[in-house]
Design an enzyme around this catalytic site. Sequence first.
Site, PDB file in Angstrom:
ATOM      1  N   ASN A 102       7.504  -6.828   1.684  1.00 32.15           N
ATOM      2  CA  ASN A 102       6.710  -7.485   0.437  1.00 32.15           C
ATOM      3  C   ASN A 102       6.057  -6.346  -0.599  1.00 32.15           C
ATOM      4  OD1 ASN A 102       4.806  -5.618   1.586  1.00 32.15           O
ATOM      5  ND2 ASN A 102       2.961  -7.594   1.920  1.00 32.15           N
ATOM      6  N   ASP A 176       0.356 -17.208   4.974  1.00 30.91           N
ATOM      7  CA  ASP A 176       0.918 -15.646   5.627  1.00 30.91           C
ATOM      8  C   ASP A 176       1.207 -16.290   6.774  1.00 30.91           C
ATOM      9  OD1 ASP A 176       0.192 -14.371   3.071  1.00 30.91           O
ATOM     10  OD2 ASP A 176      -1.947 -14.469   4.713  1.00 30.91           O
TER      11      ASP A 176
END
Length: 414
Positions: A102, A176
């Site tokens: 990420n 998330d």
Amino acid sequence: MSTRKKPLEGVKVVELANFIAAATTGRFLADLGADVIKVESAKGDPLRYTAPTEGRPLDMYENTTWELENANKRCISLNMKDPKGKEAFFKLLDEADILITNWRVQALQRAGLDYETLKVKYPSLVYAMCTGYGEYGPDKDLPGFDFTAFFARGGYLENLRQKSDVPMNVVPGLGDHNVGINLAAGVLAALYHAKLTGEGEKVETSLFESAIFNMGMMIQAAQYKDYGTPYPINIREASNPVNAAWYTKDGRYVQTCMPDYNTYFKKFFTALGLDEMVNDERFFPVQNVIANNLGTEVYDRAMARFGEKTYEEWAPILTAADIPFALAKSWEELLEDEQAWANDCFYKMQYPKGERILCKHPVKYQEMGPTPYNRGPFIGEHGVEVMKELGYSDAEINEMLEAKTLFVWEDENK
């Protein structure tokens, strides 16, 4: 306990990521038997230090959030700015089937870890990338968290609030986890293709894109500007006045779900004992309610009636009428929820200071049986063994430890 081989045994995953979304993907793969090696800096993932903001004590030995996102993984801590640390990382990639990251695009490019660079050397690698706002467009380089890219930009906060009130409170992990599971689905499809053909793939999703998909029904409906009421609304003024949370005599909220007003109207208001409404053509069908602007009256009558009984009194009445409903539960109540325990939602983890209840992934497998729940690794906990697996000698490992290129956390209080 099943002895069946887990479906991803033998699959090697390198996770170069922090916080939650990408880590969720790694955790999902680890539960399925993949060898997931998390790469951290010496300080470690910032997620290791969020306990005070979640109402927990900061304790490296008892970190329930860390467990949730990183159980069943191994960890190595490398200084990626040191050429020897970078070399070790590439040796990890030499054996990897999947890379999860990420990192922001610019950082990946500076480090030579962007997809276009890596696919030349690793043509069969599945490159999984989680971003805040997607890879393209004017905001592609903004920092992405679920509070901002998912809840705010993705339409939750503005549309799901009561029109007369501030946006709802949000908590970390909600967006998330959604994104992490989306990414895992794409990774598994790409891995299947790679195993069949030897061809790698880049798989990307973002908090923003996932939120738009989640909100798809209402985003699409927003094009029909001559129908319905634009959001945000006060639920009292909704087009369907029976899809609401009702306040009971004992101060609890009961959410009902009746997507088609006409299907449920008679049995719902009969259950509420409001027979005069059932027989009043002003309130049925819903077209009459909308045409005569009677939705608020329908809502107010139902709300007033719910206030006459406690939840314990309403529950059997609604159940007998086959009305879809649920009590709005607190987190403390969920820890003791019989339905959750019956469906194996929780795991009891033994810590030095006692037992804690941890949440498990919601996907289960009958033949494979329950997955183990090994605590998340300490910073660099498996660094030495991973380096040995990569072919490093004891002398080389010790040299890297002394230079802080390789780091293994030790408790300074011991």
